[in-house]
Design a protein around this motif. Structure first.
Motif, PDB file in Angstrom:
ATOM      1  N   SER A  68      67.838  50.373 -54.093  1.00 45.72           N
ATOM      2  CA  SER A  68      68.878  51.239 -54.630  1.00 45.72           C
ATOM      3  C   SER A  68      69.436  52.139 -53.530  1.00 45.72           C
ATOM      4  CB  SER A  68      68.320  52.089 -55.773  1.00 45.72           C
ATOM      5  OG  SER A  68      67.300  52.946 -55.293  1.00 45.72           O
ATOM      6  N   PRO A  69      70.682  52.605 -53.681  1.00 47.96           N
ATOM      7  CA  PRO A  69      71.289  53.461 -52.648  1.00 47.96           C
ATOM      8  C   PRO A  69      70.471  54.703 -52.318  1.00 47.96           C
ATOM      9  CG  PRO A  69      72.964  52.704 -54.187  1.00 47.96           C
ATOM     10  CD  PRO A  69      71.639  52.279 -54.753  1.00 47.96           C
ATOM     11  N   ASP A  70      69.727  55.249 -53.309  1.00 48.52           N
ATOM     12  CA  ASP A  70      68.920  56.438 -53.026  1.00 48.52           C
ATOM     13  C   ASP A  70      67.569  56.108 -52.404  1.00 48.52           C
ATOM     14  OD1 ASP A  70      67.452  55.445 -55.147  1.00 48.52           O
ATOM     15  OD2 ASP A  70      67.768  57.167 -56.467  1.00 48.52           O
ATOM     16  N   GLY A  71      67.292  54.811 -52.206  1.00 45.39           N
ATOM     17  CA  GLY A  71      66.062  54.393 -51.545  1.00 45.39           C
ATOM     18  C   GLY A  71      64.812  54.513 -52.392  1.00 45.39           C
ATOM     19  N   LYS A  72      64.960  54.692 -53.694  1.00 40.25           N
ATOM     20  CA  LYS A  72      63.784  54.956 -54.523  1.00 40.25           C
ATOM     21  C   LYS A  72      63.445  53.831 -55.512  1.00 40.25           C
ATOM     22  CE  LYS A  72      65.002  59.135 -56.006  1.00 40.25           C
ATOM     23  NZ  LYS A  72      64.874  60.488 -56.597  1.00 40.25           N
ATOM     24  N   THR A  73      64.311  52.850 -55.679  1.00 42.68           N
ATOM     25  CA  THR A  73      64.029  51.740 -56.587  1.00 42.68           C
ATOM     26  C   THR A  73      64.156  50.419 -55.856  1.00 42.68           C
ATOM     27  OG1 THR A  73      64.834  52.983 -58.509  1.00 42.68           O
ATOM     28  CG2 THR A  73      64.662  50.597 -58.747  1.00 42.68           C
ATOM     29  N   TYR A  74      63.081  49.637 -55.877  1.00 43.06           N
ATOM     30  CA  TYR A  74      63.038  48.318 -55.250  1.00 43.06           C
ATOM     31  C   TYR A  74      62.984  47.268 -56.359  1.00 43.06           C
ATOM     32  CZ  TYR A  74      61.967  50.524 -50.744  1.00 43.06           C
ATOM     33  OH  TYR A  74      62.018  51.267 -49.595  1.00 43.06           O
ATOM     34  N   THR A  75      63.899  46.304 -56.305  1.00 39.27           N
ATOM     35  CA  THR A  75      63.949  45.245 -57.317  1.00 39.27           C
ATOM     36  C   THR A  75      63.697  43.908 -56.637  1.00 39.27           C
ATOM     37  OG1 THR A  75      65.559  46.494 -58.627  1.00 39.27           O
ATOM     38  CG2 THR A  75      65.342  44.140 -59.099  1.00 39.27           C
ATOM     39  N   PHE A  76      62.723  43.168 -57.149  1.00 40.73           N
ATOM     40  CA  PHE A  76      62.325  41.885 -56.573  1.00 40.73           C
ATOM     41  C   PHE A  76      62.558  40.775 -57.593  1.00 40.73           C
ATOM     42  CE2 PHE A  76      59.872  45.187 -54.570  1.00 40.73           C
ATOM     43  CZ  PHE A  76      59.946  44.862 -53.225  1.00 40.73           C
ATOM     44  N   ASN A  95      49.067  35.130 -51.706  1.00 39.31           N
ATOM     45  CA  ASN A  95      50.380  35.524 -51.192  1.00 39.31           C
ATOM     46  C   ASN A  95      50.795  36.845 -51.838  1.00 39.31           C
ATOM     47  OD1 ASN A  95      50.947  32.179 -51.694  1.00 39.31           O
ATOM     48  ND2 ASN A  95      51.271  33.005 -49.636  1.00 39.31           N
ATOM     49  N   GLY A  96      51.781  37.490 -51.220  1.00 41.04           N
ATOM     50  CA  GLY A  96      52.377  38.686 -51.783  1.00 41.04           C
ATOM     51  C   GLY A  96      53.861  38.497 -52.005  1.00 41.04           C
ATOM     52  N   LEU A  97      54.525  39.555 -52.396  1.00 37.59           N
ATOM     53  CA  LEU A  97      55.978  39.507 -52.578  1.00 37.59           C
ATOM     54  C   LEU A  97      56.677  39.151 -51.276  1.00 37.59           C
ATOM     55  CD1 LEU A  97      56.429  42.780 -54.667  1.00 37.59           C
ATOM     56  CD2 LEU A  97      56.842  40.443 -55.500  1.00 37.59           C
ATOM     57  N   SER A 106      58.376  36.128 -37.762  1.00 39.91           N
ATOM     58  CA  SER A 106      57.948  36.063 -36.358  1.00 39.91           C
ATOM     59  C   SER A 106      58.345  37.301 -35.566  1.00 39.91           C
ATOM     60  CB  SER A 106      58.538  34.813 -35.687  1.00 39.91           C
ATOM     61  OG  SER A 106      59.956  34.849 -35.741  1.00 39.91           O
ATOM     62  N   THR A 107      59.291  38.083 -36.104  1.00 42.18           N
ATOM     63  CA  THR A 107      59.702  39.322 -35.434  1.00 42.18           C
ATOM     64  C   THR A 107      59.057  40.553 -36.072  1.00 42.18           C
ATOM     65  OG1 THR A 107      61.669  39.645 -36.821  1.00 42.18           O
ATOM     66  CG2 THR A 107      61.906  38.250 -34.862  1.00 42.18           C
ATOM     67  N   LEU A 108      58.076  40.332 -36.934  1.00 44.33           N
ATOM     68  CA  LEU A 108      57.354  41.385 -37.643  1.00 44.33           C
ATOM     69  C   LEU A 108      58.224  42.141 -38.646  1.00 44.33           C
ATOM     70  CD1 LEU A 108      54.988  42.963 -34.958  1.00 44.33           C
ATOM     71  CD2 LEU A 108      54.545  41.094 -36.561  1.00 44.33           C
ATOM     72  N   GLN A 109      59.282  41.480 -39.120  1.00 42.45           N
ATOM     73  CA  GLN A 109      60.103  42.060 -40.174  1.00 42.45           C
ATOM     74  C   GLN A 109      59.683  41.490 -41.525  1.00 42.45           C
ATOM     75  OE1 GLN A 109      62.406  44.592 -39.658  1.00 42.45           O
ATOM     76  NE2 GLN A 109      61.348  44.484 -37.687  1.00 42.45           N
ATOM     77  N   PRO A 110      59.693  42.310 -42.597  1.00 42.66           N
ATOM     78  CA  PRO A 110      59.348  41.795 -43.926  1.00 42.66           C
ATOM     79  C   PRO A 110      60.354  40.729 -44.366  1.00 42.66           C
ATOM     80  CG  PRO A 110      59.313  44.199 -43.883  1.00 42.66           C
ATOM     81  CD  PRO A 110      59.959  43.753 -42.607  1.00 42.66           C
ATOM     82  N   ALA A 111      59.840  39.599 -44.818  1.00 44.98           N
ATOM     83  CA  ALA A 111      60.683  38.480 -45.250  1.00 44.98           C
ATOM     84  C   ALA A 111      60.204  37.993 -46.616  1.00 44.98           C
ATOM     85  CB  ALA A 111      60.606  37.352 -44.216  1.00 44.98           C
ATOM     86  N   PRO A 112      61.075  37.326 -47.387  1.00 43.02           N
ATOM     87  CA  PRO A 112      60.681  36.857 -48.715  1.00 43.02           C
ATOM     88  C   PRO A 112      59.474  35.935 -48.680  1.00 43.02           C
ATOM     89  CG  PRO A 112      63.063  36.759 -48.465  1.00 43.02           C
ATOM     90  CD  PRO A 112      62.497  37.062 -47.103  1.00 43.02           C
ATOM     91  N   ALA A 113      58.615  36.087 -49.654  1.00 42.16           N
ATOM     92  CA  ALA A 113      57.486  35.173 -49.868  1.00 42.16           C
ATOM     93  C   ALA A 113      57.526  34.791 -51.351  1.00 42.16           C
ATOM     94  CB  ALA A 113      56.172  35.825 -49.469  1.00 42.16           C
ATOM     95  N   TRP A 124      53.536  26.235 -52.840  1.00 41.67           N
ATOM     96  CA  TRP A 124      54.972  26.377 -53.070  1.00 41.67           C
ATOM     97  C   TRP A 124      55.826  26.284 -51.813  1.00 41.67           C
ATOM     98  CZ3 TRP A 124      57.119  30.593 -50.545  1.00 41.67           C
ATOM     99  CH2 TRP A 124      56.205  31.571 -50.089  1.00 41.67           C
ATOM    100  N   ARG A 125      55.254  26.563 -50.661  1.00 36.25           N
ATOM    101  CA  ARG A 125      56.069  26.630 -49.441  1.00 36.25           C
ATOM    102  C   ARG A 125      56.172  25.264 -48.756  1.00 36.25           C
ATOM    103  NH1 ARG A 125      57.227  31.274 -46.329  1.00 36.25           N
ATOM    104  NH2 ARG A 125      55.372  32.398 -47.016  1.00 36.25           N
TER     105      ARG A 125
END
Length: 557
Positions: A87-95, A65-67, A72-79, A232-233
């Protein structure tokens, strides 16, 4: 003799294990809880760092698995990440990771019991893609996107584990499709203990977090995966997944034998209908022939794959006759004439049994949101317009245009149909059939002026298709096979990958696609479709435009 052994091997799960594993494992399992599919292309690795083709990707998708994962609509969803923020500037992703997710049990861990996944495992897995010792082809998913050192290597702070359950990824600049990239198999998480223990042999000793865990791989014969009891799922009713007890994968290379095995009920699933079987199974209108109705289920869905013809616009590596053709094809009127001469609906009807959609818009396929024949009108069948463009370029009965199309055997029937269309407007085209590897080498290295190709999306965003025309992406290092170069296009691309508002980004994508139509570095032939055959007792296996094979919610009745 070997084929009879193999089909029996797959048909009975207990016989399979007794024959291949000296009696280990699944001998008492109900055959209905074993899912059987064939992989005709060679499987080279069960390491997600090498998931570069469908064979490898389908197998590792059962094990890891990945993050994130596509919904079903080809949108990224939590795994494995239960939530994320940007972040507002689009440069930091926090998971933020799910707690309690464990790697499969393995001898690589103390006591043989899989441990809990932490953010440090993702830091390790992502940095491993850059390691020269790994030699993964997957480093491109992060290269040029995350923070880098002066020499282009990833910085020490591009991937950060703030604590066990918090991961941060720092980009050098906003890149809107980044979440989609994180759904790719290259981004699956692996434990450092297993990679250290097995080294290069990790390819055949996979340890992941997925719905199935590795049992045995007899290369060229069978791969067997067992249900992960600690997965887990859960489904919508709270039931633990997967429903199946095992997945058995065979490796029958001959397509006709594969199809016969499916008809005999010895495979549960078949992907794609090859040229030799298409007329046998389908009527000209794409429906199932009467003698096969009721014997299996046929599923059809849009596919993120554009079949196209390309023109090499850079003369640097063209020599001899190819260089002469290249000069003719650098005239946009010639390229447009070739496109107007093609009767795409008839091609789909007479050659492809209506599998696919005519390529009468841009390069972006029909399954993506930016696709719009209204906003991006393409080429339709206008043979007189083709003749006029050829005449304007200096070609006609007194000076016929002569070309050679480089292709592969599986596209021969399509090429022969196109050859007739072009002959009708006075273009003489000879077809050169190459082995796949040779064709790839010619195209990647710019040594053929006119070629057939397809682009199967790595992730479901139009950027992945439009990147083929961004000039910094010249092949062989990048996907710009035609060496198309346009300052206007490059500026639009740079804006689009940073535009966070979806509607404005779609408008930019469509503007770029219109330039591709206008300048014609490629001819879009058709937007492909996924065709799947399943036995009638299979439930829960639905096609999607990425043609993923997702088995965790599949049942056999």
């Amino acid at each position: 003799m070997r084929f009879r052994w193999l089909t029996g091997f797959i048909l009975g799960a207990s016989a399979l294990l007794l024959a291949a594993c000296s009696g280990a494992g699944l001998s008492a399992a109900d055959e209905r809880r074993v899912f059987r599919y064939n992989q005709p292309e060679a499987l080279s690795s069960l390491d997600p760092a090498f998931a570069r083709n469908q064979a490898n990707s389908w197998a590792v998708a059962q094990l890891y698995n990945g993050l994130l994962a596509l919904d079903s609509t080809l949108q990224p969803a939590p795994a494995l990440a239960r939530r994320y923020s940007i972040s507002p500037d689009g440069k930091t992703y926090t998971f933020t990771l799910r707690r309690g997710v464990r790697f499969h049990d393995s001898e690589a861990f103390a006591g043989g019991r899989g441990r809990e996944v932490t953010a440090r495992d993702f830091v390790y897995s992502f940095r491993r893609l850059f390691d020269a010792a790994t030699a993964s082809p997957g480093g491109w998913i992060f290269r040029g996107k995350v923070l880098e050192k002066a020499g282009g290597e990833p910085s020490d702070t591009c991937f950060v584990a703030a604590n066990d359950s918090t991961l941060r990824i720092h980009l050098r600049a906003p890149f809107i499709p980044f979440l989609s990239i994180l759904t790719m198999p290259y981004a699956y998480v692996v434990p450092h203990e297993a990679v250290t223990r097995y080294g290069k042999d990790f390819r055949e000793h996979p340890v992941g977090t997925g719905p199935f865990q590795f049992k045995v791989w007899d290369e060229g014969n069978v791969l067997l995966l067992h249900r992960n009891p600690m997965y887990w799922r859960r489904d919508a009713r709270g039931q633990t997944l997967p429903y199946l007890d095992a997945v058995a994968i065979s490796f029958i290379a001959d397509r006709k034998t594969e199809f016969l095995t499916f008809l005999q009920g010895k495979l549960d699933f078949l992907s794609g209908i090859r040229e030799g079987s298409r007329d046998l199974i389908l009527n000209a209108d794409g429906s199932v022939r009467a003698d096969f109705k009721g014997r299996f289920n046929l599923q059809k869905a849009p596919y993120l794959n554009t079949e196209y013809l390309g023109f090499q616009l850079d003369s640097a590596r063209l020599t001899g006759e190819q260089a002469q053709q290249g000069r003719a094809l650098r005239d946009v009127r010639v390229r447009q004439a070739l496109s107007y001469a093609i009767n795409r609906p008839e091609l789909l009807a007479y050659v492809l049994n209506h599998v696919g959609r005519p390529g009468e818009s841009g390069f972006v396929p029909a399954a993506l949101p930016s696709f719009s024949p209204v906003q991006v009108p393409g080429y339709t069948f206008k043979p007189q317009k083709a003749r006029e463009l050829l005449a304007a370029a200096g070609y006609g009965p007194a000076r016929p245009l002569q070309l050679r199309l480089s292709t592969v055997a599986e596209r021969k029937a399509v090429a022969e149909y196109l050859q007739k269309n072009w002959a009708d407007v006075g273009i003489q085209v000879q077809i050169d059939i190459n082995q796949s590897a040779a064709q790839q080498e010619l195209v990647d290295n710019g040594r053929t002026a006119f070629f057939s190709k397809s682009w199967l999306g790595d992730y479901p965003d139009a950027e992945n298709y439009l990147a083929l025309f961004y000039s910094p992406n010249f092949s062989p290092a990048g996907p710009d096979k035609t060496h198309y170069k346009s300052a206007e296009y490059d500026q639009l691309y740079a804006r689009a990958i940073r535009e966070q508002e979806a509607a404005r980004r779609t408008a930019l994508y469509q503007q770029m696609d219109r330039l591709v139509v206008r300048d014609a570095p490629v001819v879009s032939l058709y937007y492909d479709e996924v065709i799947r055959l399943t036995q009638r007792n299979v439930r829960g296996l639905t096609p999607n435009p990425m043609n993923q094979l997702l088995l965790e919610q599949v049942r056999k009745l």
